[in-house]
Design a protein around this motif. Sequence first.
Motif, mmCIF file in Angstrom:
data_model
loop_
_atom_site.group_PDB
_atom_site.id
_atom_site.type_symbol
_atom_site.label_atom_id
_atom_site.label_comp_id
_atom_site.label_asym_id
_atom_site.label_seq_id
_atom_site.Cartn_x
_atom_site.Cartn_y
_atom_site.Cartn_z
ATOM 1 N N VAL A 163 -5.112 -2.382 3.458
ATOM 2 C CA VAL A 163 -5.261 -1.011 2.951
ATOM 3 C C VAL A 163 -3.942 -0.533 2.367
ATOM 4 O O VAL A 163 -3.887 0.068 1.291
ATOM 5 C CB VAL A 163 -5.737 -0.070 4.083
ATOM 6 C CG1 VAL A 163 -5.642 1.395 3.652
ATOM 7 C CG2 VAL A 163 -7.156 -0.426 4.510
ATOM 8 N N GLU A 164 -2.851 -0.843 3.065
ATOM 9 C CA GLU A 164 -1.529 -0.376 2.617
ATOM 10 C C GLU A 164 -1.184 -0.931 1.243
ATOM 11 O O GLU A 164 -0.744 -0.213 0.342
ATOM 12 C CB GLU A 164 -0.471 -0.809 3.640
ATOM 13 C CG GLU A 164 0.940 -0.333 3.355
ATOM 14 C CD GLU A 164 1.945 -0.909 4.358
ATOM 15 O OE1 GLU A 164 1.494 -1.603 5.308
ATOM 16 O OE2 GLU A 164 3.151 -0.682 4.188
ATOM 17 N N MET A 165 -1.433 -2.228 1.053
ATOM 18 C CA MET A 165 -1.098 -2.840 -0.239
ATOM 19 C C MET A 165 -2.056 -2.357 -1.330
ATOM 20 O O MET A 165 -1.665 -2.182 -2.491
ATOM 21 C CB MET A 165 -1.167 -4.358 -0.123
ATOM 22 C CG MET A 165 0.039 -4.959 0.576
ATOM 23 S SD MET A 165 1.560 -4.731 -0.390
ATOM 24 C CE MET A 165 1.320 -6.008 -1.636
ATOM 25 N N ASP A 166 -3.331 -2.120 -0.975
ATOM 26 C CA ASP A 166 -4.272 -1.584 -1.975
ATOM 27 C C ASP A 166 -3.789 -0.225 -2.471
ATOM 28 O O ASP A 166 -3.769 0.049 -3.677
ATOM 29 C CB ASP A 166 -5.663 -1.432 -1.360
ATOM 30 C CG ASP A 166 -6.384 -2.764 -1.168
ATOM 31 O OD1 ASP A 166 -5.853 -3.801 -1.636
ATOM 32 O OD2 ASP A 166 -7.462 -2.787 -0.551
ATOM 33 N N ILE A 167 -3.366 0.630 -1.549
ATOM 34 C CA ILE A 167 -2.878 1.958 -1.953
ATOM 35 C C ILE A 167 -1.603 1.823 -2.786
ATOM 36 O O ILE A 167 -1.429 2.496 -3.802
ATOM 37 C CB ILE A 167 -2.643 2.852 -0.720
ATOM 38 C CG1 ILE A 167 -3.977 3.178 -0.030
ATOM 39 C CG2 ILE A 167 -1.919 4.151 -1.117
ATOM 40 C CD1 ILE A 167 -3.847 3.927 1.286
ATOM 41 N N ALA A 168 -0.734 0.866 -2.398
ATOM 42 C CA ALA A 168 0.514 0.669 -3.162
ATOM 43 C C ALA A 168 0.215 0.212 -4.592
ATOM 44 O O ALA A 168 0.840 0.688 -5.560
ATOM 45 C CB ALA A 168 1.395 -0.360 -2.450
ATOM 46 N N ALA A 169 -0.776 -0.673 -4.753
ATOM 47 C CA ALA A 169 -1.127 -1.128 -6.102
ATOM 48 C C ALA A 169 -1.703 0.020 -6.915
ATOM 49 O O ALA A 169 -1.354 0.212 -8.090
ATOM 50 C CB ALA A 169 -2.143 -2.276 -6.012
ATOM 51 N N CYS A 170 -2.554 0.832 -6.265
ATOM 52 C CA CYS A 170 -3.156 1.978 -6.968
ATOM 53 C C CYS A 170 -2.087 3.006 -7.350
ATOM 54 O O CYS A 170 -2.142 3.609 -8.432
ATOM 55 C CB CYS A 170 -4.236 2.609 -6.104
ATOM 56 S SG CYS A 170 -5.710 1.568 -5.900
ATOM 57 N N ALA A 171 -1.118 3.187 -6.485
ATOM 58 C CA ALA A 171 -0.032 4.140 -6.790
ATOM 59 C C ALA A 171 0.831 3.632 -7.942
ATOM 60 O O ALA A 171 1.228 4.395 -8.837
ATOM 61 C CB ALA A 171 0.824 4.356 -5.542
ATOM 62 N N ALA A 172 1.083 2.334 -7.960
ATOM 63 C CA ALA A 172 1.896 1.747 -9.038
ATOM 64 C C ALA A 172 1.183 1.895 -10.384
ATOM 65 O O ALA A 172 1.812 2.194 -11.411
ATOM 66 C CB ALA A 172 2.156 0.272 -8.742
ATOM 67 N N VAL A 173 -0.130 1.743 -10.383
ATOM 68 C CA VAL A 173 -0.879 1.889 -11.639
ATOM 69 C C VAL A 173 -0.898 3.342 -12.077
ATOM 70 O O VAL A 173 -0.672 3.660 -13.246
ATOM 71 C CB VAL A 173 -2.306 1.322 -11.462
ATOM 72 C CG1 VAL A 173 -3.194 1.701 -12.646
ATOM 73 C CG2 VAL A 173 -2.259 -0.193 -11.296
ATOM 74 N N ARG A 174 -1.132 4.261 -11.130
ATOM 75 C CA ARG A 174 -1.108 5.686 -11.476
ATOM 76 C C ARG A 174 0.270 6.069 -12.053
ATOM 77 O O ARG A 174 0.346 6.772 -13.056
ATOM 78 C CB ARG A 174 -1.466 6.537 -10.273
ATOM 79 C CG ARG A 174 -1.377 8.018 -10.485
ATOM 80 C CD ARG A 174 -2.184 8.523 -11.665
ATOM 81 N NE ARG A 174 -3.626 8.594 -11.410
ATOM 82 C CZ ARG A 174 -4.548 8.630 -12.374
ATOM 83 N NH1 ARG A 174 -4.160 8.531 -13.656
ATOM 84 N NH2 ARG A 174 -5.831 8.735 -12.080
ATOM 85 N N GLU A 175 1.315 5.586 -11.438
ATOM 86 C CA GLU A 175 2.691 5.861 -11.904
ATOM 87 C C GLU A 175 2.895 5.302 -13.306
ATOM 88 O O GLU A 175 3.494 5.932 -14.180
ATOM 89 C CB GLU A 175 3.679 5.220 -10.915
ATOM 90 C CG GLU A 175 5.153 5.317 -11.314
ATOM 91 C CD GLU A 175 5.682 6.748 -11.238
ATOM 92 O OE1 GLU A 175 5.098 7.536 -10.463
ATOM 93 O OE2 GLU A 175 6.632 7.078 -11.999
ATOM 94 N N ALA A 176 2.326 4.133 -13.555
ATOM 95 C CA ALA A 176 2.540 3.454 -14.844
ATOM 96 C C ALA A 176 1.815 4.144 -15.991
ATOM 97 O O ALA A 176 2.316 4.207 -17.112
ATOM 98 C CB ALA A 176 2.084 1.999 -14.736
#
Length: 384
Positions: free
Chosen positions: A183-196
Amino acid sequence: MKIEQVKVTVFTYTSNTVHDSDGHQHPGDPHDSGQALITITDDEGNSGHAFGAPESLRPHVIENYVKKVLLGEDPMDREKLWLGLARWQRGSGTQLTDRALASVELALWDLAGNALKTPVWKLLGGYRDRVPAYGSTMCGDEMPNGLSTPDDYGKFAEWLINRGYKAIKLHTWMPPVSWAPSVEMDIAACAAVREAVGPGVPLMLDANHWYSRTEAYELGLGIQKLNYYWFEEPMDEHSVSSYRWLAENLDIPILGPEYAEGKFHTRAEWIAGGVCDIARTGVMDVGGIGPSMKIAHLAESFNMDAEIHGGGSGNLAVLGAISNSRWYERGLLHPFVDFDQPPAYLNSIVDEMDSDGDIRMPMTPGLGEDINFDYIKSATVSEH
Ligand code: XYH
Ligand code: MG
């Protein structure tokens, strides 16, 4: 009009994607792969074609079920023929799969369009001549500079936006990736995409399909804070009560079901039962175009969107004929794979994306597949 011939041609082509031990697609070294083309021909010389997996269109299925229902019948009687085949699914002990049923039904639609010199999306009742695409990533991996870190996803998202996509869906890490699911890494990937990509781009998550309720809830909370647009298949779709619970407890729209068996019957229960906020259908999941139209129309009656699973000419035809779906799922995409390169058995892909990020509906008769018949003939390994 009477159906005179049902023929399946099995051929090989070079594929550059592989499936992992859980069935998820990833980049791979070029290798021979098999494909089948089903061709239905009537007594007036009209024919229709559709692709499918050789194992789902194997001789036992064609000889014992498909030919028994189709031969001698009017190819325009699709509803009658579809029901006859669907009834055989029980009688065949599930030997006749939804995917096999879909390939047969798509070929019947292609035949009808060819006979009437009309694109299938127009036969269904044309609604639009183009539809925006979202970039649907492959699942995460452990390939350096592939989709192995949140930063990889962020970089790929930037590339997808520059390529012209107007929305992006992530498939994140799933087993057999050594440390997945997380879950933690899924949220981190989603946050990185939103940031990008910034705040204005619609983003969706299609997560590991076997999270628990509490894991799915935690992940859903995380991505709704990132203003994601829909949350897809985080749990086993056979647990209807789990999805109803998740939809009641999260604000982010829950989308489904994608793979749950039962075609329009199952999807009616999800739509009418508050189990999802956005319905889902895909021609290969529910037995073809006809069932997908039934699902989309039922969803429309509940003021619900029905988002289409997967690409291809059949799904594109449905999208051309319904008003309650917003996106074409273009993929699966990866930094190491050139999705725009047609396989050898096609002269061109049906879902080329224009500079506006749209997929244009084919204006040619039938499903609009640009099939390289000479290649298929040269690469044929068997016919039945
Ligand atoms: O790889 O598990 C997966 C995905 O589920 C993919 O197969 C599928 O195309 C999908 O979910 N699309 O939305
Ligand atoms: Mg999905």
